[in-house]
Enzyme design. Structure first.
Site, PDB file in Angstrom:
ATOM      1  N   ASN A   9       0.879  -1.168   0.000  1.00 27.88           N
ATOM      2  CA  ASN A   9       0.000   0.000   0.000  1.00 27.88           C
ATOM      3  C   ASN A   9       0.915   1.216   0.000  1.00 27.88           C
ATOM      4  O   ASN A   9       1.471   1.571   1.034  1.00 27.88           O
ATOM      5  CB  ASN A   9      -0.892  -0.030   1.251  1.00 27.88           C
ATOM      6  CG  ASN A   9      -1.684   1.257   1.408  1.00 27.88           C
ATOM      7  OD1 ASN A   9      -1.820   2.023   0.456  1.00 27.88           O
ATOM      8  ND2 ASN A   9      -2.202   1.499   2.605  1.00 27.88           N
ATOM      9  N   TRP A  10       1.058   1.817  -1.164  1.00 26.47           N
ATOM     10  CA  TRP A  10       2.043   2.911  -1.283  1.00 26.47           C
ATOM     11  C   TRP A  10       1.534   4.235  -0.737  1.00 26.47           C
ATOM     12  O   TRP A  10       2.294   5.204  -0.664  1.00 26.47           O
ATOM     13  CB  TRP A  10       2.443   3.089  -2.750  1.00 26.47           C
ATOM     14  CG  TRP A  10       3.370   2.025  -3.248  1.00 26.47           C
ATOM     15  CD1 TRP A  10       3.934   1.018  -2.498  1.00 26.47           C
ATOM     16  CD2 TRP A  10       3.854   1.854  -4.581  1.00 26.47           C
ATOM     17  NE1 TRP A  10       4.732   0.234  -3.297  1.00 26.47           N
ATOM     18  CE2 TRP A  10       4.697   0.729  -4.579  1.00 26.47           C
ATOM     19  CE3 TRP A  10       3.649   2.536  -5.775  1.00 26.47           C
ATOM     20  CZ2 TRP A  10       5.340   0.275  -5.734  1.00 26.47           C
ATOM     21  CZ3 TRP A  10       4.276   2.098  -6.919  1.00 26.47           C
ATOM     22  CH2 TRP A  10       5.123   0.979  -6.895  1.00 26.47           C
ATOM     23  N   LYS A  11       0.252   4.318  -0.431  1.00 21.62           N
ATOM     24  CA  LYS A  11      -0.318   5.570   0.084  1.00 21.62           C
ATOM     25  C   LYS A  11      -0.013   6.712  -0.899  1.00 21.62           C
ATOM     26  O   LYS A  11       0.023   6.461  -2.096  1.00 21.62           O
ATOM     27  CB  LYS A  11       0.190   5.840   1.501  1.00 21.62           C
ATOM     28  CG  LYS A  11       0.042   4.586   2.386  1.00 21.62           C
ATOM     29  CD  LYS A  11       0.266   4.829   3.837  1.00 21.62           C
ATOM     30  CE  LYS A  11       0.069   3.509   4.592  1.00 21.62           C
ATOM     31  NZ  LYS A  11       0.116   3.676   6.032  1.00 21.62           N
ATOM     32  N   HIS A  95      -9.419   2.012   4.682  1.00 18.71           N
ATOM     33  CA  HIS A  95      -8.151   2.163   5.413  1.00 18.71           C
ATOM     34  C   HIS A  95      -8.340   3.179   6.549  1.00 18.71           C
ATOM     35  O   HIS A  95      -9.077   4.160   6.393  1.00 18.71           O
ATOM     36  CB  HIS A  95      -7.053   2.630   4.455  1.00 18.71           C
ATOM     37  CG  HIS A  95      -5.690   2.549   5.064  1.00 18.71           C
ATOM     38  ND1 HIS A  95      -5.222   3.505   5.932  1.00 18.71           N
ATOM     39  CD2 HIS A  95      -4.732   1.604   4.980  1.00 18.71           C
ATOM     40  CE1 HIS A  95      -4.005   3.158   6.350  1.00 18.71           C
ATOM     41  NE2 HIS A  95      -3.682   2.008   5.789  1.00 18.71           N
ATOM     42  N   GLU A  97      -6.577   5.528   7.542  1.00 15.67           N
ATOM     43  CA  GLU A  97      -6.264   6.918   7.163  1.00 15.67           C
ATOM     44  C   GLU A  97      -7.449   7.557   6.439  1.00 15.67           C
ATOM     45  O   GLU A  97      -7.697   8.750   6.566  1.00 15.67           O
ATOM     46  CB  GLU A  97      -4.979   6.950   6.311  1.00 15.67           C
ATOM     47  CG  GLU A  97      -3.756   6.683   7.184  1.00 15.67           C
ATOM     48  CD  GLU A  97      -2.598   6.018   6.463  1.00 15.67           C
ATOM     49  OE1 GLU A  97      -2.568   6.001   5.230  1.00 15.67           O
ATOM     50  OE2 GLU A  97      -1.709   5.486   7.173  1.00 15.67           O
ATOM     51  N   GLU A 164      -5.678  -4.024  10.787  1.00 19.99           N
ATOM     52  CA  GLU A 164      -4.605  -3.041  10.931  1.00 19.99           C
ATOM     53  C   GLU A 164      -4.820  -2.235  12.212  1.00 19.99           C
ATOM     54  O   GLU A 164      -5.543  -1.222  12.195  1.00 19.99           O
ATOM     55  CB  GLU A 164      -4.599  -2.087   9.733  1.00 19.99           C
ATOM     56  CG  GLU A 164      -4.348  -2.777   8.413  1.00 19.99           C
ATOM     57  CD  GLU A 164      -3.655  -1.846   7.429  1.00 19.99           C
ATOM     58  OE1 GLU A 164      -2.596  -2.217   6.932  1.00 19.99           O
ATOM     59  OE2 GLU A 164      -4.171  -0.747   7.189  1.00 19.99           O
ATOM     60  N   GLY A 170       2.674   2.631  10.606  1.00 20.79           N
ATOM     61  CA  GLY A 170       3.689   3.662  10.389  1.00 20.79           C
ATOM     62  C   GLY A 170       4.431   4.058  11.653  1.00 20.79           C
ATOM     63  O   GLY A 170       5.121   5.079  11.673  1.00 20.79           O
ATOM     64  N   SER A 208       3.404  -1.792  10.348  1.00 19.10           N
ATOM     65  CA  SER A 208       4.850  -1.948  10.537  1.00 19.10           C
ATOM     66  C   SER A 208       5.358  -3.352  10.236  1.00 19.10           C
ATOM     67  O   SER A 208       6.216  -3.875  10.955  1.00 19.10           O
ATOM     68  CB  SER A 208       5.258  -1.492  11.944  1.00 19.10           C
ATOM     69  OG  SER A 208       4.900  -0.135  12.143  1.00 19.10           O
ATOM     70  N   GLY A 229       2.850  -0.917   4.235  1.00 16.38           N
ATOM     71  CA  GLY A 229       3.011   0.475   3.825  1.00 16.38           C
ATOM     72  C   GLY A 229       4.478   0.818   3.616  1.00 16.38           C
ATOM     73  O   GLY A 229       5.059   0.548   2.558  1.00 16.38           O
ATOM     74  N   GLY A 230       5.097   1.389   4.644  1.00 11.53           N
ATOM     75  CA  GLY A 230       6.468   1.909   4.548  1.00 11.53           C
ATOM     76  C   GLY A 230       7.471   0.949   3.922  1.00 11.53           C
ATOM     77  O   GLY A 230       8.254   1.335   3.043  1.00 11.53           O
TER      78      GLY A 230
END
Ligand code: PGA
Length: 246
Positions: A9-11, A95, A97, A164, A170, A208, A229-230
């Site tokens: 998930n590159w956001k 998500h 966010e 999540e 993150g 994470s 993500g990251g």
């Protein structure tokens, strides 16, 4: 047996050029991987370019959001048909966010899943509790509410769940494998009780995930993969997570 699934998930990261650069470096690293399903979710603007490079590789393309109407006067929104035409077969919905910054409720998430499924897009539905909710021992109640609201009147066909915990996203603070499995097994129990075919549904852990912790998380019986993500932003790190999930 549920096949492991690892999704990036590159956001809001990567231009078209950066997307192409990533995919060109990433594909050779996973060319022999057939026992893990792989999804990449770039931003909307990179979907077509990514699709051009991913077609025929077995790596699937997902969007990070979709609107619940099919077309019309909804400035700035993207429809399921637009995603399909851009090469997506999947979409991430709900998500945390989106819930936090764009005020998406379970009702909105439910409508989005309904329209996405009607149009043939597979869905990764994200749910998870905040730190405050966990500390107040409300995790299962929160998950119950999110599952009931988001999946209201829907079957599980084409749906993957991503658990999540918001406090792990993150932050570098991963849930322990026991905490992850406890939540996943609650979710599977909920699906078994309230829906059909819960045993074949994949439940991903997100928050994470790294090359270092993926194998340990995957060793738990109800953890079927990861939403990353990251650590999905660099080809070698994401490839290590994919191979570590086997
Ligand atoms: P993270 O993000 O891996 O950077 O914690 C996961 C996610 O939000 O899907």
């Amino acid at each position: 047996m549920r096949k492991p699934l690892i999704s990036a998930n590159w956001k809001m990261n990567k231009t078209i050029g950066e997307t192409e650069e990533f995919i060109r470096a990433f594909l050779p690293l996973v060319k022999d991987v057939t026992d893990v399903d792989i999804i990449i979710a770039p931003p909307f603007t990179s979907l077509s370019a990514a699709s051009g490079l991913l077609t025929g590789t077995g790596v699937k393309l997902a969007a990070q959001n979709v609107f619940y109407e099919e077309k019309g006067a909804f400035t700035g929104e993207i429809s399921p048909a637009m995603l399909l035409a851009s090469g997506c077969s999947c979409v991430i919905i709900g998500h945390s966010e989106r819930r936090q910054y764009f005020h998406e409720t379970d009702e909105v998430v439910n409508k989005k899943i309904g329209t996405a499924r009607k149009n043939g897009l597979e869905v990764i539905l994200c749910i998870g509790e905040s730190l405050k909710e966990r500390e107040e021992n409300r995790t299962f109640g929160v998950l119950d509410g999110q599952l009931s609201g988001s999946l209201k009147d829907l079957t599980l066909d084409g749906i993957t769940i991503a658990y999540e915990p918001i406090w792990a996203i993150g932050t570098g603070r991963t849930a322990t494998k026991e905490q992850a499995n406890e939540a996943h097994s609650f979710i599977r129990g909920w699906l078994r009780k309230n829906k059909e075919s819960a045993d074949s549904i994949r439940i991903l852990y997100g928050g994470s995930v790294t090359p270092e912790n993926v194998a340990s998380l995957m060793s738990e019986p109800d953890v079927d993969g990861g939403l990353v993500g990251g650590a999905s932003l660099k080809p070698d790190s994401f490839a290590k997570i994919v191979t570590g999930a086997r």
